[in-house]
Design a protein around this motif. Structure first.
Motif, PDB file in Angstrom:
ATOM      1  N   ARG A 362       0.851  -1.346  -0.087  1.00 29.42           N
ATOM      2  CA  ARG A 362      -0.019  -0.098   0.179  1.00 29.42           C
ATOM      3  C   ARG A 362       1.029   1.117  -0.021  1.00 29.42           C
ATOM      4  NH1 ARG A 362      -3.806   1.032   5.219  1.00 29.42           N
ATOM      5  NH2 ARG A 362      -1.663   1.433   6.029  1.00 29.42           N
ATOM      6  N   GLU A 363       1.766   1.029   0.741  1.00 30.03           N
ATOM      7  CA  GLU A 363       2.874   2.414   0.842  1.00 30.03           C
ATOM      8  C   GLU A 363       3.383   2.703  -0.481  1.00 30.03           C
ATOM      9  OE1 GLU A 363       2.802   4.433   3.451  1.00 30.03           O
ATOM     10  OE2 GLU A 363       1.016   2.949   3.947  1.00 30.03           O
ATOM     11  N   ALA A 364       3.754   1.499  -0.823  1.00 29.80           N
ATOM     12  CA  ALA A 364       4.698   1.573  -2.489  1.00 29.80           C
ATOM     13  C   ALA A 364       3.560   2.244  -3.447  1.00 29.80           C
ATOM     14  CB  ALA A 364       5.210   0.342  -2.901  1.00 29.80           C
ATOM     15  N   VAL A 365       2.480   1.849  -3.451  1.00 27.60           N
ATOM     16  CA  VAL A 365       1.367   2.527  -4.215  1.00 27.60           C
ATOM     17  C   VAL A 365       1.196   3.812  -4.262  1.00 27.60           C
ATOM     18  CG1 VAL A 365      -1.003   2.387  -5.160  1.00 27.60           C
ATOM     19  CG2 VAL A 365       0.223   0.066  -4.783  1.00 27.60           C
ATOM     20  N   ALA A 366       1.162   4.245  -2.857  1.00 29.22           N
ATOM     21  CA  ALA A 366       0.794   5.737  -2.589  1.00 29.22           C
ATOM     22  C   ALA A 366       1.855   6.557  -2.937  1.00 29.22           C
ATOM     23  CB  ALA A 366       0.555   5.729  -0.977  1.00 29.22           C
ATOM     24  N   ALA A 367       3.058   6.047  -2.853  1.00 26.31           N
ATOM     25  CA  ALA A 367       4.313   7.005  -3.131  1.00 26.31           C
ATOM     26  C   ALA A 367       4.353   7.023  -4.731  1.00 26.31           C
ATOM     27  CB  ALA A 367       5.608   6.186  -2.890  1.00 26.31           C
ATOM     28  N   GLY A 368       3.961   6.064  -5.538  1.00 25.75           N
ATOM     29  CA  GLY A 368       3.669   6.175  -6.965  1.00 25.75           C
ATOM     30  C   GLY A 368       2.597   7.104  -7.233  1.00 25.75           C
ATOM     31  N   VAL A 369       1.416   7.175  -6.691  1.00 24.35           N
ATOM     32  CA  VAL A 369       0.281   7.885  -6.991  1.00 24.35           C
ATOM     33  C   VAL A 369       0.571   9.274  -6.696  1.00 24.35           C
ATOM     34  CG1 VAL A 369      -2.086   8.302  -6.429  1.00 24.35           C
ATOM     35  CG2 VAL A 369      -1.305   6.121  -6.640  1.00 24.35           C
ATOM     36  N   ALA A 370       1.449   9.483  -5.527  1.00 22.57           N
ATOM     37  CA  ALA A 370       1.757  10.898  -5.178  1.00 22.57           C
ATOM     38  C   ALA A 370       2.436  11.611  -6.161  1.00 22.57           C
ATOM     39  CB  ALA A 370       2.621  10.778  -3.979  1.00 22.57           C
ATOM     40  N   ARG A 371       3.059  10.847  -7.175  1.00 16.87           N
ATOM     41  CA  ARG A 371       3.850  11.755  -8.185  1.00 16.87           C
ATOM     42  C   ARG A 371       2.997  11.740  -9.497  1.00 16.87           C
ATOM     43  NH1 ARG A 371       7.309   8.212 -10.698  1.00 16.87           N
ATOM     44  NH2 ARG A 371       6.880   6.225  -9.484  1.00 16.87           N
ATOM     45  N   LEU A 372       1.838  11.450  -9.615  1.00 15.76           N
ATOM     46  CA  LEU A 372       1.139  11.535 -10.667  1.00 15.76           C
ATOM     47  C   LEU A 372       0.027  12.775 -10.379  1.00 15.76           C
ATOM     48  CD1 LEU A 372       0.613   7.641 -11.774  1.00 15.76           C
ATOM     49  CD2 LEU A 372       2.418   9.555 -12.305  1.00 15.76           C
ATOM     50  N   HIS A 373      -0.060  13.633 -10.927  1.00 13.22           N
ATOM     51  CA  HIS A 373      -1.060  14.897 -10.581  1.00 13.22           C
ATOM     52  C   HIS A 373      -2.428  14.411 -11.272  1.00 13.22           C
ATOM     53  CE1 HIS A 373      -2.637  18.618 -10.304  1.00 13.22           C
ATOM     54  NE2 HIS A 373      -3.093  18.638 -11.430  1.00 13.22           N
ATOM     55  N   GLY A 374      -3.584  14.466 -10.679  1.00 13.17           N
ATOM     56  CA  GLY A 374      -4.819  14.139 -11.118  1.00 13.17           C
ATOM     57  C   GLY A 374      -5.390  12.903 -10.783  1.00 13.17           C
ATOM     58  N   LEU A 375      -4.407  12.230 -10.109  1.00  7.20           N
ATOM     59  CA  LEU A 375      -4.914  10.904  -9.551  1.00  7.20           C
ATOM     60  C   LEU A 375      -5.155  11.036  -7.822  1.00  7.20           C
ATOM     61  CD1 LEU A 375      -3.639   9.782 -12.116  1.00  7.20           C
ATOM     62  CD2 LEU A 375      -3.139   7.655 -10.962  1.00  7.20           C
ATOM     63  N   THR A 376      -6.321  10.298  -7.511  1.00  7.53           N
ATOM     64  CA  THR A 376      -6.729  10.271  -6.101  1.00  7.53           C
ATOM     65  C   THR A 376      -6.718   8.841  -5.704  1.00  7.53           C
ATOM     66  OG1 THR A 376      -8.042  12.346  -6.305  1.00  7.53           O
ATOM     67  CG2 THR A 376      -8.266  11.039  -4.301  1.00  7.53           C
ATOM     68  N   MET A 377      -6.009   8.515  -4.590  1.00  7.40           N
ATOM     69  CA  MET A 377      -6.086   7.341  -3.889  1.00  7.40           C
ATOM     70  C   MET A 377      -6.849   7.153  -2.645  1.00  7.40           C
ATOM     71  SD  MET A 377      -2.644   4.745  -2.684  1.00  7.40           S
ATOM     72  CE  MET A 377      -2.944   3.465  -1.631  1.00  7.40           C
ATOM     73  N   PRO A 378      -7.965   6.393  -2.439  1.00  3.90           N
ATOM     74  CA  PRO A 378      -8.752   6.551  -1.161  1.00  3.90           C
ATOM     75  C   PRO A 378      -8.071   5.916  -0.182  1.00  3.90           C
ATOM     76  CG  PRO A 378      -9.381   4.738  -2.558  1.00  3.90           C
ATOM     77  CD  PRO A 378      -8.459   5.314  -3.336  1.00  3.90           C
ATOM     78  N   THR A 379      -8.417   6.062   1.125  1.00  3.34           N
ATOM     79  CA  THR A 379      -8.131   5.280   2.258  1.00  3.34           C
ATOM     80  C   THR A 379      -8.165   3.701   1.885  1.00  3.34           C
ATOM     81  OG1 THR A 379      -8.922   7.040   3.773  1.00  3.34           O
ATOM     82  CG2 THR A 379      -8.395   4.760   4.681  1.00  3.34           C
ATOM     83  N   THR A 380      -7.045   3.060   2.154  1.00  2.00           N
ATOM     84  CA  THR A 380      -7.326   1.603   1.858  1.00  2.00           C
ATOM     85  C   THR A 380      -6.845   0.868   2.996  1.00  2.00           C
ATOM     86  OG1 THR A 380      -6.348   2.187  -0.397  1.00  2.00           O
ATOM     87  CG2 THR A 380      -6.447  -0.244   0.286  1.00  2.00           C
ATOM     88  N   ALA A 439       6.265  -0.787 -11.354  1.00  2.00           N
ATOM     89  CA  ALA A 439       5.086  -0.866 -11.904  1.00  2.00           C
ATOM     90  C   ALA A 439       4.441   0.505 -11.999  1.00  2.00           C
ATOM     91  CB  ALA A 439       3.961  -1.808 -11.361  1.00  2.00           C
ATOM     92  N   MET A 440       4.696   1.345 -11.154  1.00  2.00           N
ATOM     93  CA  MET A 440       4.171   2.588 -10.902  1.00  2.00           C
ATOM     94  C   MET A 440       4.984   3.618 -11.867  1.00  2.00           C
ATOM     95  SD  MET A 440       1.477   2.173  -9.066  1.00  2.00           S
ATOM     96  CE  MET A 440       1.221   4.181  -8.855  1.00  2.00           C
TER      97      MET A 440
END
Length: 467
Positions: A362-380, A439-440
């Protein structure tokens, strides 16, 4: 009656699409496996009528598919689905290979090897038997029943059947008590293979919405009472793919409403034990009545290669399952059952490992999403994946772009009926942090490419506005 292709596309999702856009949507269905190789597509005239588009648009879309190797066209024989071969393979090859995010599953628990070794004397003791195990080894059924009891639902071994995985359990239930032509309530989104299984058994599907914030329980219960479906398929814990968990009070109301409607509830618990930090433990749906049939599996907590699951149901249903099962299999492999006994004997350690792995993923995905403007990751708080909001209906385009960068992604509509949920994308949190980071990186490249293409397509409009 709409064609299967339009059912999968969703007429609204392709409304106004160009020929290239329509071709891309169909190509995504092919790559997802929702439209199968060799399947005949509707005629150009029929598809144009269904989509309310010009025949020339459909003809052009089919031409584009054929040119890319995704369709074959025979004069007088129609258009059939194909896959490219040779130099036009859909996924480019490189040293690392494609990363497949279409399967949300971890590698094996470290304790699997030791459990296998410990299981061998038990297996050896069974050599004098026939080797067939229609309901499952008594010791394993007792271990599964004890697990239900520990979770708050007193259960006996007679209420348990061991199966060759959760999907096998689903198909066994449908073979035993299913009714072709009846209605089945399903969540939207949900596990795609469950949808396929229900369709294959002849059910007409009624969707009820679920999002990261949970269920619209009023809609769900109203649909149960109005339509009185024969079956309802629910994932109440760490819902796949949204990650939501149905609260206890809602479980009681839904179960009571289903009982009033005469609906069998099939509750999929394959994700129920995948807790990271939810902070509370719900009562299993099995506590709310004999009309609840629960299916579970070892594949998500031990290893996907371990094809072992179970059904919890009242003894009358178990008897019907036993009567039907020999028509397509004579039981579950004994080695897997012996290993499962060992694993269930040490569930705290097994679940502790699962929690650590999912937290890191989960932390690895969150770190990858944080670099992508416009994507929102919900509480997981647990489960197999996170259900990203893309901010725009571009999930299919992003999935196609990802393939060009060596990443296999199922777009949001893969988990739904009618081609909806184009704003959503499921990303597993089950891979190692290193694999997830790679992957991210590929997702970031695909995200940038989609953004560039969107900007290019909008450029002529911008020029016109300036003029």
């Amino acid at each position: 009656m709409t064609s299967r292709l339009v059912d999968q596309l969703g007429a609204q999702s392709v409304a106004g699409a160009s020929a290239a856009g329509l071709a891309d949507q169909i190509r995504a269905l092919i790559l997802d496996g929702r439209i199968t190789v060799g399947e005949r597509l509707p005629s150009e005239r029929a598809l144009a009528t269904e989509l309310r588009r010009s025949r020339s648009t459909v003809t052009r879309a089919y031409d584009l598919l054929a040119a890319a190797g995704y369709a074959t066209r025979v004069h007088g024989g129609g258009t059939r689905v194909a896959l490219p071969s040779g130099s036009v393979a859909p996924v480019p090859s490189d040293d690392a290979g494609a990363i497949d995010l279409s399967i949300a599953s971890m590698d094996s628990t470290p304790g699997l090897y030791d459990a296998t070794v410990r299981s061998l004397p038990r297996l050896a003791a069974l050599r004098g038997t026939s080797g067939y195990s229609l309901q499952g080894l008594p010791e394993l059924r007792d271990a599964v029943a004890q697990r239900f009891t520990q979770r708050g639902v007193p259960t006996s071994a007679e209420e348990i059947m061991i199966t060759s995985g959760a999907l096998n359990a689903m198909n066994l239930i449908l073979a035993a008590i299913g009714r072709r032509g009846e209605r089945a309530l399903v969540e939207q989104p949900t596990f795609p293979h469950a949808l396929e299984s229900l369709r294959r058994h002849g059910y007409r599907l009624l969707p009820t919405p679920v999002d990261v914030d949970g269920w619209d329980t009023a809609h769900l219960m109203d649909l149960l009472l109005r339509s009185r479906p024969h079956m309802a398929y629910l994932i109440a814990d760490f819902h796949n793919p949204t990650g939501a968990t149905l609260p206890d009070a809602a479980r009681s109301r839904v179960a009571a409403t289903a009982r009033s409607a005469g609906t069998h509830l099939i509750v999929d618990e394959t994700t129920a034990e995948l807790d990271i930090d939810r902070g509370w433990t719900p009562v299993p749906m099995a506590a709310f009545g004999p009309h609840v049939l629960t299916i579970g599996s070892m594949s998500k907590i031990a290893w996907g290669g371990m094809r072992l699951g179970w059904i919890r149901a009242e003894p009358g249903i178990i008897a019907r399952l036993l009567a039907v099962r020999p028509s397509f299999e004579l039981g579950t492999a004994l080695l897997e059952q012996c290993i499962a006994i060992e694993l269930l004997d040490d569930m705290p350690a097994l679940l502790g490992h699962v929690r650590e792995r999912l937290h890191a993923g989960r932390e690895a995905v969150a770190a990858g999403v944080a670099r992508l403007h416009g994507l929102t990751m919900p509480t997981t708080p647990g489960g197999l994946s996170t259900w990203l909001d893309l901010g725009a209906p571009i999930s299919t385009r992003l999935a196609l772009s990802a393939r060009e960068h060596g990443l296999i992604l199922p777009p949001g509509p893969r988990f739904a009926l009618g081609g909806v949920l184009e704003r959503r994308l499921r990303i597993p949190i089950t891979l190692t942090p290193e694999r997830t980071a790679a992957a991210m990186d590929r997702l970031a490249a695909a995200w940038t490419a989609v953004g560039d293409r969107t900007a290019e397509s909008a450029l002529p409009l911008q020029r016109t506005a300036v003029i």
